[in-house]
Design an enzyme around this catalytic site. Structure first.
Site, PDB file in Angstrom:
ATOM      1  N   SER A 143       0.857  -1.188   0.000  1.00  0.00           N
ATOM      2  CA  SER A 143       0.000   0.000   0.000  1.00  0.00           C
ATOM      3  C   SER A 143       0.894   1.240   0.000  1.00  0.00           C
ATOM      4  O   SER A 143       2.094   1.154   0.266  1.00  0.00           O
ATOM      5  CB  SER A 143      -0.846  -0.003   1.282  1.00  0.00           C
ATOM      6  OG  SER A 143      -1.523   1.216   1.447  1.00  0.00           O
ATOM      7  N   TYR A 156      -2.472  -1.731  10.179  1.00  0.00           N
ATOM      8  CA  TYR A 156      -2.378  -1.813   8.711  1.00  0.00           C
ATOM      9  C   TYR A 156      -0.974  -1.419   8.254  1.00  0.00           C
ATOM     10  O   TYR A 156      -0.372  -2.077   7.403  1.00  0.00           O
ATOM     11  CB  TYR A 156      -3.443  -0.896   8.117  1.00  0.00           C
ATOM     12  CG  TYR A 156      -3.672  -1.031   6.631  1.00  0.00           C
ATOM     13  CD1 TYR A 156      -4.285  -2.159   6.098  1.00  0.00           C
ATOM     14  CD2 TYR A 156      -3.305  -0.018   5.747  1.00  0.00           C
ATOM     15  CE1 TYR A 156      -4.526  -2.266   4.726  1.00  0.00           C
ATOM     16  CE2 TYR A 156      -3.545  -0.114   4.379  1.00  0.00           C
ATOM     17  CZ  TYR A 156      -4.162  -1.240   3.876  1.00  0.00           C
ATOM     18  OH  TYR A 156      -4.398  -1.341   2.513  1.00  0.00           O
TER      19      TYR A 156
HETATM   20  N1  NAD Z   1      -8.505   0.366  -1.893  1.00  0.00           N
HETATM   21  C1  NAD Z   1      -7.412   1.043  -1.577  1.00  0.00           C
HETATM   22  O1  NAD Z   1      -7.417   2.283  -1.527  1.00  0.00           O
HETATM   23  C2  NAD Z   1      -6.139   0.309  -1.289  1.00  0.00           C
HETATM   24  C3  NAD Z   1      -4.982   1.085  -1.111  1.00  0.00           C
HETATM   25  C4  NAD Z   1      -3.784   0.423  -0.842  1.00  0.00           C
HETATM   26  C5  NAD Z   1      -3.745  -0.960  -0.771  1.00  0.00           C
HETATM   27  N2  NAD Z   1      -4.888  -1.674  -0.961  1.00  0.00           N
HETATM   28  C6  NAD Z   1      -4.784  -3.134  -0.868  1.00  0.00           C
HETATM   29  O2  NAD Z   1      -5.344  -3.718  -2.022  1.00  0.00           O
HETATM   30  C7  NAD Z   1      -5.752  -5.047  -1.725  1.00  0.00           C
HETATM   31  C8  NAD Z   1      -7.146  -5.293  -2.260  1.00  0.00           C
HETATM   32  O3  NAD Z   1      -8.074  -4.506  -1.517  1.00  0.00           O
HETATM   33  P1  NAD Z   1      -9.330  -3.770  -2.181  1.00  0.00           P
HETATM   34  O4  NAD Z   1      -9.108  -2.329  -2.049  1.00  0.00           O
HETATM   35  O5  NAD Z   1      -9.647  -4.356  -3.483  1.00  0.00           O
HETATM   36  O6  NAD Z   1     -10.443  -4.131  -1.060  1.00  0.00           O
HETATM   37  P2  NAD Z   1     -11.791  -4.994  -1.121  1.00  0.00           P
HETATM   38  O7  NAD Z   1     -12.302  -5.013   0.269  1.00  0.00           O
HETATM   39  O8  NAD Z   1     -12.675  -4.457  -2.188  1.00  0.00           O
HETATM   40  O9  NAD Z   1     -11.273  -6.441  -1.553  1.00  0.00           O
HETATM   41  C9  NAD Z   1     -10.521  -7.254  -0.680  1.00  0.00           C
HETATM   42  C10 NAD Z   1     -10.916  -8.712  -0.887  1.00  0.00           C
HETATM   43  O10 NAD Z   1     -10.139  -9.527   0.020  1.00  0.00           O
HETATM   44  C11 NAD Z   1     -11.009 -10.516   0.528  1.00  0.00           C
HETATM   45  N3  NAD Z   1     -10.535 -11.057   1.796  1.00  0.00           N
HETATM   46  C12 NAD Z   1     -10.652 -10.505   3.030  1.00  0.00           C
HETATM   47  N4  NAD Z   1     -10.161 -11.346   3.950  1.00  0.00           N
HETATM   48  C13 NAD Z   1      -9.714 -12.450   3.292  1.00  0.00           C
HETATM   49  C14 NAD Z   1      -9.106 -13.658   3.711  1.00  0.00           C
HETATM   50  N5  NAD Z   1      -8.883 -13.910   5.013  1.00  0.00           N
HETATM   51  N6  NAD Z   1      -8.774 -14.575   2.757  1.00  0.00           N
HETATM   52  C15 NAD Z   1      -9.053 -14.319   1.461  1.00  0.00           C
HETATM   53  N7  NAD Z   1      -9.633 -13.208   1.008  1.00  0.00           N
HETATM   54  C16 NAD Z   1      -9.956 -12.266   1.919  1.00  0.00           C
HETATM   55  C17 NAD Z   1     -12.351  -9.822   0.681  1.00  0.00           C
HETATM   56  O11 NAD Z   1     -13.429 -10.756   0.779  1.00  0.00           O
HETATM   57  C18 NAD Z   1     -12.404  -8.970  -0.579  1.00  0.00           C
HETATM   58  O12 NAD Z   1     -13.024  -9.660  -1.636  1.00  0.00           O
HETATM   59  C19 NAD Z   1      -5.646  -5.191  -0.197  1.00  0.00           C
HETATM   60  O13 NAD Z   1      -4.441  -5.863   0.122  1.00  0.00           O
HETATM   61  C20 NAD Z   1      -5.575  -3.744   0.264  1.00  0.00           C
HETATM   62  O14 NAD Z   1      -4.892  -3.618   1.503  1.00  0.00           O
HETATM   63  C21 NAD Z   1      -6.077  -1.076  -1.215  1.00  0.00           C
END
Ligand code: NAD
Length: 274
Positions: A143, A156
């Site tokens: 991230s 986080y």
């Molecule tokens: N959205 C942002 O702004 C952002 C920024 C930086 C990093 N990220 C990272 O991107 C990645 C994807 O997140 P996103 O933004 O698409 O969020 P999201 O919540 O839309 O998707 C995350 C997915 O991970 C799944 N998940 C949760 N716990 C789990 C587990 N124990 N085993 C398997 N799957 C699991 C959820 O069911 C969901 O489908 C994450 O690692 C998040 O930390 C997101």
């Protein structure tokens, strides 16, 4: 250069957000199949439908990335049924919002088990398959909060900084091989991450909703754009993939003010100022 055409790509957390968009983007880039995993069956099947409608091949598996034995069993299944994965994207993640003095160990461990240990299991369980093939690509989603630390994000931040450390160490170790390793650092991406986050128990439903709405306002990048940048980064073997103007700007600020970048929170560069 990592060639995606006719490759088997595996994505964790593929039932929503960036993971879903990655499944579609890799399909459009000609992947032979995408292996999709998540804890959310409905989300997973929705992603698989979208991949199939786009002409791709999707396999779905319910998998909790924090279940070490489950991840290793799953790696055996992938080896047996599909001849192993070529591209492994450890994307599943959750967020948690609390000051350190209020942060419970339960919530801290929840974040570390999924975000950090899930990434470690996914890497270590699949690395032997890539080594056996003599090539492949491991992509770990950290991230912007793996580059700067933010208030109320200690759990986080801990997970995402650790993902960066682990991933960069692996990249050095793989330098003389044909296995490529990328660390991904998205800024704000409009997904369900905040809606799925844990808050303090005392946080009301209204406050949670407000946090999600505020996030939607500052998260300027779409999941589709994020996936496109990640896939281009994979193809170009980029070790660090920054996503969004916000991530690029704040990465620069961190380099210029490595210990004093905290002013960005006062100026509201990461959302409404306190
Ligand atoms: N959205 C942002 O702004 C952002 C920024 C930086 C990093 N990220 C990272 O991107 C990645 C994807 O997140 P996103 O933004 O698409 O969020 P999201 O919540 O839309 O998707 C995350 C997915 O991970 C799944 N998940 C949760 N716990 C789990 C587990 N124990 N085993 C398997 N799957 C699991 C959820 O069911 C969901 O489908 C994450 O690692 C998040 O930390 C997101």
């Amino acid at each position: 250069m990592t060639d995606i055409t006719r490759k088997t790509a595996l994505i964790t957390g593929a039932g929503s957000g960036i993971g879903r968009a990655l499944a579609l983007c890799l399909t459009q880039e000609g992947a032979a199949r995408v292996i999709l995993t998540d804890v959310n069956r409905e989300g997973l099947e929705e992603t698989a439908d979208q991949v199939r409608n786009a002409g791709g091949t999707a396999e779905t598996f319910l998998l909790d990335v924090s279940d070490k034995d489950g991840v290793y069993d799953f790696a055996e299944t992938v080896a047996r049924e599909f001849g192993g994965a070529d591209i492994v994207i450890n994307n599943a993640g959750v967020a948690q919002v609390a000051n350190v003095d209020e942060l419970t160990y339960d919530d801290f461990e929840w974040v570390m088990n999924i975000d950090f240990w899930g990434m470690v299991y996914g890497t270590k369980a699949f690395l032997p398959q890539l080594q056996q093939k003599g090539a492949g690509h491991i992509v770990n989603v950290s991230s912007l909060f793996g580059i700067i630390a933010a208030p109320r994000q200690a759990a986080y931040n801990s997970a995402k900084f650790a993902i960066r450390g682990f991933t960069e160490a692996l990249a050095h170790e793989m330098r003389e091989t044909a296995i490529r390793v990328s660390s991904v650092h998205p800024g704000g991406i409009k997904t369900n991450i905040v809606r799925n986050a844990r808050f303090l128990q005392s946080t009301s439903a209204g406050e949670r909703q407000e946090a999600a709405s505020n996030f939607d306002k500052i998260a300027r990048t779409s999941p589709a754009k994020a996936a496109e940048i990640i896939v281009q980064g994979i193809k170009k073997d980029r070790r660090r993939i920054l996503i969004g103007m916000d991530a690029r700007l704040i990465d620069l600020i961190q380099r210029l003010f490595p210990s004093r970048y905290g002013f960005i929170f006062k100026k509201g560069l990461l959302g409404p100022a306190d």
